[in-house]
Design an enzyme around this catalytic site. Structure first.
Site, PDB file in Angstrom:
ATOM      1  N   SER A  12       0.815  -1.154  -0.061  1.00 20.77           N
ATOM      2  CA  SER A  12       0.033   0.071   0.071  1.00 20.77           C
ATOM      3  C   SER A  12       0.877   1.174   0.100  1.00 20.77           C
ATOM      4  O   SER A  12       1.788   1.429  -0.742  1.00 20.77           O
ATOM      5  CB  SER A  12      -0.783  -0.106   1.252  1.00 20.77           C
ATOM      6  OG  SER A  12      -1.966   1.105   1.302  1.00 20.77           O
ATOM      7  N   HIS A  39      -2.638  -1.173  -3.227  1.00 20.28           N
ATOM      8  CA  HIS A  39      -3.795  -0.472  -3.220  1.00 20.28           C
ATOM      9  C   HIS A  39      -3.866   0.974  -4.099  1.00 20.28           C
ATOM     10  O   HIS A  39      -3.043   1.742  -4.051  1.00 20.28           O
ATOM     11  CB  HIS A  39      -3.776   0.177  -1.748  1.00 20.28           C
ATOM     12  CG  HIS A  39      -4.157  -1.099  -0.688  1.00 20.28           C
ATOM     13  ND1 HIS A  39      -3.946  -0.718   0.690  1.00 20.28           N
ATOM     14  CD2 HIS A  39      -4.649  -2.348  -0.945  1.00 20.28           C
ATOM     15  CE1 HIS A  39      -4.287  -2.106   1.242  1.00 20.28           C
ATOM     16  NE2 HIS A  39      -4.779  -2.982   0.105  1.00 20.28           N
ATOM     17  N   ASP A 130      -4.511  -4.801   6.057  1.00 21.81           N
ATOM     18  CA  ASP A 130      -5.067  -5.610   4.897  1.00 21.81           C
ATOM     19  C   ASP A 130      -3.717  -6.317   4.881  1.00 21.81           C
ATOM     20  O   ASP A 130      -2.453  -6.030   4.975  1.00 21.81           O
ATOM     21  CB  ASP A 130      -5.237  -4.820   3.619  1.00 21.81           C
ATOM     22  CG  ASP A 130      -5.876  -5.626   2.550  1.00 21.81           C
ATOM     23  OD1 ASP A 130      -6.326  -6.600   2.703  1.00 21.81           O
ATOM     24  OD2 ASP A 130      -5.697  -5.056   1.435  1.00 21.81           O
TER      25      ASP A 130
END
Length: 190
Positions: A12, A39, A130
């Site tokens: 991310s 992401h 995540d």
């Protein structure tokens, strides 16, 4: 000897730079497919082009239903989860997971379920958590697990949350060497 021929990578915030460095250090004859979730939300992404230019492995956005092959990098396209189904990649427009779309956990959990010990799961820099449940699934299925050292990550949350499920916690400079060793069934001295 375990054949680890599917590498699932999740990143991310700060991930693009780490992914660029990692891909630039991988060999052209890597005997594994690489699936990456970065992401990006619903916004356009040039990540495949950046990774394609970074090293010898060809990179592209994944296409729904395509078979994955060794020596290729598949990037989850914007606004789609990427999943493993047998020897194919599937794209899913389902709801956000962990506030992300694409999310890391769906890729990791499906890879663990479908491929078991063949998977190497890698969690890189990012906020929130995540990838933690997905890395736990890879670990539980007998796959190998790697986490970027949280101390050097741009965003420490994701790697810090995933450390309990890591076989290896490594700085970026050692990631490529470990991946090559795992896919060739050998050992790696840090």
């Amino acid at each position: 000897m375990t054949c680890r021929d599917f590498i699932a990578i999740g990143a991310s915030s700060g991930g693009v730079d780490v992914l660029h460095t990692l891909v630039s250090q991988l060999p052209a004859d890597l005997c594994a497919a690489i699936a990456i979730v970065q992401h990006v939300g619903a916004y356009g992404s040039v990540l495949p082009k950046l990774l394609d230019d970074a090293g010898p492995l060809r990179a592209a956005h994944a296409i729904d239903g395509e078979p994955f092959v060794h020596g290729r990098i598949y990037v989850a396209p914007p606004d789609r989860h990427m999943l493993v189904e047998g020897a194919h990649l599937r794209l899913d427009a389902g709801p956000k997971r962990n506030f992300a779309h694409p999310a890391i956990d769906p890729l990791f959990v499906s890879a663990a379920t479908e491929l078991g010990t063949r998977v190497v799961g890698v969690i890189l820099t990012g906020f929130l958590m995540d990838g933690m449940a997905g890395l736990a699934a890879v670990h539980a299925s007998g796959g190998a697990t790697i986490v970027q050292d949280p101390a050097e990550a741009f965003a420490r949350d994701m790697p810090a949350c995933a450390v309990p499920y890591a076989d290896y916690v490594l700085p970026v400079a050692q990631l490529a060497g470990r991946l090559v060793a795992l896919t060739r069934g050998g050992t790696f001295a840090a």
